[in-house]
Design an enzyme around this catalytic site. Sequence first.
Site, PDB file in Angstrom:
ATOM      1  CD  GLU A 160      -4.536   4.615   1.093  1.00  0.00           C
ATOM      2  OE1 GLU A 160      -5.156   5.459   1.653  1.00  0.00           O
ATOM      3  OE2 GLU A 160      -3.853   3.681   1.698  1.00  0.00           O
ATOM      4  CG  ASN A 214      -1.958   1.397   1.246  1.00  0.00           C
ATOM      5  OD1 ASN A 214      -1.605   2.319   1.099  1.00  0.00           O
ATOM      6  ND2 ASN A 214      -3.067   0.976   1.560  1.00  0.00           N
ATOM      7  CG  ASN A 236      -8.182  -1.498   5.375  1.00  0.00           C
ATOM      8  OD1 ASN A 236      -7.339  -0.842   6.067  1.00  0.00           O
ATOM      9  ND2 ASN A 236      -8.310  -0.860   4.305  1.00  0.00           N
ATOM     10  CG  ASP A 257      -0.303   4.734   6.442  1.00  0.00           C
ATOM     11  OD1 ASP A 257       0.058   4.204   5.242  1.00  0.00           O
ATOM     12  OD2 ASP A 257      -1.128   5.204   6.726  1.00  0.00           O
ATOM     13  CG  HIS A 258       0.117  -0.014   4.595  1.00  0.00           C
ATOM     14  ND1 HIS A 258      -0.603  -0.897   4.521  1.00  0.00           N
ATOM     15  CD2 HIS A 258      -0.656   1.026   4.491  1.00  0.00           C
ATOM     16  CE1 HIS A 258      -1.743  -0.641   5.004  1.00  0.00           C
ATOM     17  NE2 HIS A 258      -1.816   0.591   4.696  1.00  0.00           N
ATOM     18  CG  ASP A 276      -0.571  -4.377   4.262  1.00  0.00           C
ATOM     19  OD1 ASP A 276      -1.101  -3.849   3.249  1.00  0.00           O
ATOM     20  OD2 ASP A 276      -0.285  -3.867   5.353  1.00  0.00           O
ATOM     21  CG  ASP A 293      -4.843  -2.263   3.186  1.00  0.00           C
ATOM     22  OD1 ASP A 293      -5.000  -2.964   4.059  1.00  0.00           O
ATOM     23  OD2 ASP A 293      -4.368  -0.896   3.157  1.00  0.00           O
TER      24      ASP A 293
END
Length: 262
Positions: free
Chosen positions: A34, A7, A149, A247-248, A218, A147
């Site tokens: 993303e 991501n 989530n 942030d991943h 992930d 991802d």
Amino acid sequence: MRIATFNINGMNARLPALLDWLAETRPDVACLQELKTPHEKFPEAAIREAGYFPIWHGQKSWNGVAILARGGEPLEVGRGLPGDPEDEQSRYIEAIVDGILIACLYLPNGNPAPGPKFDYKLKWMERLIVHAKQLLDSGAPVVLCGDFNVIPTEADVYKPERWVDDALFRTETRAAFDRLMEQGWTDALRTMHPGETIFTFWDYFRNAYGRDAGLRIDHLLLSPALAPALKASNVDRDVRGREKPSDHAPTWIELDLGLQGK
């Protein structure tokens, strides 16, 4: 064969970091989520110059998914998750690379929960469950990655008690993910690291990365035909600690394709 999911949290904003990582690790396939860029603003030339052939499904400001293949054009076989012709969010793309069906997804976050966004998340997961079963029934070697989530278990989150009411960890979310896994998918990262604390995401706030206050959201899931080929899986954790990071962190698998179905 190395397949990674990442991501990127803004394709054009993180392009230098992405190119550095691709040059360092040279995955055969990189699935991105993303993108946060309109379809026409995807940096195709830079990706091709780096040695990768891309397909992508962009969307202005939000969402977006891509599959990058090294050494040849991926054969796109699907765009958009089936089951809702009214859904215009760019969250799913499929391609065949070296005989492997690669499905790249960006599952909805769902917060705040309860609410319309959480309802959309659960409906999207139901569509994914239906489509994933169809992929398995085809008998093809499949990697379902991205991802999600979804925090599958308490072992996949720092201080799980703080996440009980979050859409990523609510009982409805985990139950849907469990139903997906019960179809016969193999969670590659957890299979290779069954007892470890291993995360793929760290928030930008409160020094989460420095404290290792992360989540594992992930995932790379393997169909039964491909599971015997799994050799390794890990997270390129250090990428999260670099300048202006996503942030991943990239998460990857290595497959020995000679061991498929054995």
